[in-house]
Scaffold this active site. Structure first.
Site, PDB file in Angstrom:
ATOM      1  N   LEU A 461      34.177 -23.191  35.079  1.00 23.97           N
ATOM      2  CA  LEU A 461      34.598 -23.506  36.436  1.00 23.97           C
ATOM      3  C   LEU A 461      33.487 -24.195  37.219  1.00 23.97           C
ATOM      4  CD1 LEU A 461      36.420 -20.201  37.487  1.00 23.97           C
ATOM      5  CD2 LEU A 461      37.475 -22.356  36.773  1.00 23.97           C
ATOM      6  N   CYS A 462      33.843 -25.226  37.966  1.00 23.83           N
ATOM      7  CA  CYS A 462      32.930 -25.855  38.914  1.00 23.83           C
ATOM      8  C   CYS A 462      33.716 -26.118  40.191  1.00 23.83           C
ATOM      9  CB  CYS A 462      32.323 -27.143  38.335  1.00 23.83           C
ATOM     10  SG  CYS A 462      33.506 -28.490  38.153  1.00 23.83           S
ATOM     11  N   ALA A 463      33.201 -26.960  41.058  1.00 20.30           N
ATOM     12  CA  ALA A 463      33.876 -27.194  42.340  1.00 20.30           C
ATOM     13  C   ALA A 463      35.102 -28.077  42.202  1.00 20.30           C
ATOM     14  CB  ALA A 463      32.903 -27.809  43.343  1.00 20.30           C
ATOM     15  N   TYR A 493      37.089 -24.089  40.657  1.00 21.08           N
ATOM     16  CA  TYR A 493      37.114 -22.774  41.288  1.00 21.08           C
ATOM     17  C   TYR A 493      38.115 -22.795  42.444  1.00 21.08           C
ATOM     18  CZ  TYR A 493      35.542 -18.294  43.082  1.00 21.08           C
ATOM     19  OH  TYR A 493      35.508 -16.979  43.484  1.00 21.08           O
TER      20      TYR A 493
END
Length: 557
Positions: A461-463, A493
């Protein structure tokens, strides 16, 4: 400079606390969940509008069909956001609720939609309430979502519900349990709507826009946009994902202004509102936060150190698509005194130049929403309606950013060259010193053998699902090379809530590792492994597929 950065870094815990605020998070995640509808509609609005800009007249029936699709997707985006924001906020609240008391996310979504309609509908046309269903009603959508979730929380905690006999099926019992909170939430919106209409003679959605208009006007000025994009860069510089803090606060106006600009343009007027989502995606964060589009290319063209040359080669493609974490953490730019000034100055200069082009040279501002990963020059040109001034602006921004970054890059490059020369001398000395050579042999670590029979499904997960794809791809490549039974997927995320139960492990990229404690409550409940990575560590894993596999396997040893 080092002392200044140290003082700023002391505020990192406070910035991280802000970024984890459940209301800001709900706005961010709610928009993310509604983004498919926004991007879907943007395709049709471009097809409908760009030909007119180029002097091409589309058949009327075809044009009406395109606008119909746009109106029933982007035209009801506030309605969608009221539901998605309520769901995301309810899920955050549920993490802090007692184990036997949970808010029904589906019921909350429905109540929020009805509450939003109460707060925003002006008139009925063809059976559908119109007026503030689109981006102009997003503020009312947030209010509806927040009120609804808090009413549900109050009722659930105090067991204000209709209790059914235990013989009644669970789904039917849940329906009756939700009657009171649903009714109270909607009635709260009705009361607010009645009071606002009595005193102001208009809907809540219109009243709140009118009330906040002076604030929006100030934010649209030179000082306002400088603070906004300067703050994003400042937060990111100390390692906190800046857009997660700043964008939720301006989300309503940056989307509403796009719609306003489009209507101005269609009426033959100047699309003059600068503060838009496109200003952030393609100008203020051109190539990622810090306006770093030019940086990897400057590394490739002018850097002499091996480190910056390598970073330039590895990062110029992702940075071209606004994924600049490889650059931020591998250079590094984060907490690097050499880059403090350009990292803050470049985005501010960009938004000021853009505003000058709009206000003085009368270039149209952004009228269309495009995916954030669109290369910035293309996004800027298409988003503003395709004009010669937009093309000129692209070259001006690239030149200005290059001028801002160049002297700092040269200074940092010189320091790295000196370090590399010293390290080379030390290595040469060690190579002819038997004792040192022996020590090296002792320190050498055996290769890690990776084996597993049980399949391991990993979610990174990242932005925005850009940076996470890099590690997911490395894991896929490493699994193929080592024979490890690992599959990996990338995600953003905020959009992971419904799918995380399908994974055995979640890995947080650096820009979202501040959410570790929040997501850990969910992973612990589901029995999922959780890992948070730091900048340099993450970049190293993306470049070492077998090492990435070993990293995952270490959590299952």
């Amino acid at each position: 400079m080092n002392k200044l950065i140290q003082q700023i870094e002391k505020g990192k815990p406070f910035f991280e606390k802000i970024s984890r605020n459940i209301y800001l998070g709900a706005i961010r995640d709610g928009f993310l969940a509604a983004m498919p509808a926004i991007l879907f509609s943007s395709i049709f609005i471009l097809i409908a509008s760009i030909p007119d800009v180029l002097g091409i007249k589309l058949p009327e029936d075809f044009s009406n069909w395109l606008w119909k699709i746009y109106n029933y997707s982007m035209g009801v985006v506030a309605l969608l956001v009221s539901a998605t924001t309520a769901r995301c906020l309810a899920e955050s609240v549920n993490r802090k609720m007692p184990g036997n008391k949970k808010i029904n996310a589906v019921s909350v979504m429905l109540a929020s939609i009805v509450s939003f309609l109460m707060l925003s509908a002006d008139e009925i046309k063809d059976g559908l309430a119109t007026g503030y269903m689109g981006t102009k009603g997003i503020l009312a959508a947030f209010v509806a979502a927040f009120i609804t979730v808090n009413v549900y929380k109050f009722c659930v905690l105090r067991d204000i519900t209709i209790k059914m006999p235990k013989e009644v099926p669970g789904t039917i019992s849940q329906t009756f349990r939700d009657i009171f909170p649903f009714s109270f939430a909607v009635f709260a919106a009705v009361i607010i709507d009645t009071i606002i209409r009595h005193f102001f003679g208009t809907s809540f959605a219109e009243a709140v826009i009118t009330l906040l208009q002076p604030l929006f006007t100030a934010a649209d000025g030179y000082l306002g946009i400088a603070i906004i994009w300067g703050a994003m860069a400042l937060f990111w510089f100390v390692g906190v994902h800046g857009p997660s803090i700043v964008e939720p606060a301006i989300a309503a106006i940056i989307y509403a202004n796009v719609e306003t600009n489009l209507q101005l343009f269609k009426a033959g007027e100047h699309a003059s509102n600068v503060l838009t989502v496109g200003l952030g995606n393609f100008v203020g964060t051109m190539g990622g936060t810090g306006a770093t589009l030019v940086v990897p290319y400057l590394f490739l063209l002018f850097a002499k150190s091996k480190q910056l040359k390598a970073v330039g080669k590895a990062s110029f493609i992702p940075v071209s698509f606004a994924v600049n974490e490889p650059l931020l953490f591998a250079t590094p730019i984060i907490l690097n005194p050499y880059f403090f000034i350009p990292f803050l100055l470049a985005p501010i200069a960009n938004v000021w130049i853009f505003k000058f082009f709009v206000d003085v040279l009368q270039m149209n501002s952004f009228m269309y929403v495009l995916p954030w990963a669109t290369p910035a020059p293309i996004g800027l040109i298409l988003g503003t309606g395709v004009s010669l001034l937009a093309v000129v602006l692209v070259f001006v921004l690239i030149a200005v950013d290059a001028i801002i970054y160049f002297p700092f890059i040269k200074a940092y490059d010189a320091s790295l060259l000196e370090e590399e020369a010293e390290n080379a001398a030390i290595e040469e000395l060690e190579s002819i010193t038997p004792v040192k050579a022996a020590e090296k042999v002792v320190e050498a670590k055996p290769a890690v053998k990776v084996t597993t029979d049980k399949p391991i499904n990993v979610l990174v997960l990242c932005a925005g699902a850009g940076t996470s794809a890099m590690l997911a791809n490395a894991l896929t490549e490493g699994a193929a090379a080592t024979g490890a039974n690992i599959t990996a997927s990338a995600g953003a995320y905020g959009s992971h809530y419904e799918i995380m139960k399908n994974f055995d492990m979640i890995v947080l990229a650096p820009q979202v590792n501040s959410f570790y404690e929040d997501i850990k409550k969910d992973t612990d409940a589901l029995g999922i492994k959780l890992a948070a990575t730091k900048g340099a560590e993450y970049i190293k894993l993306t470049r070492d597929p077998e090492g990435a596999v070993a990293f995952v396997m270490s959590y299952f040893a």
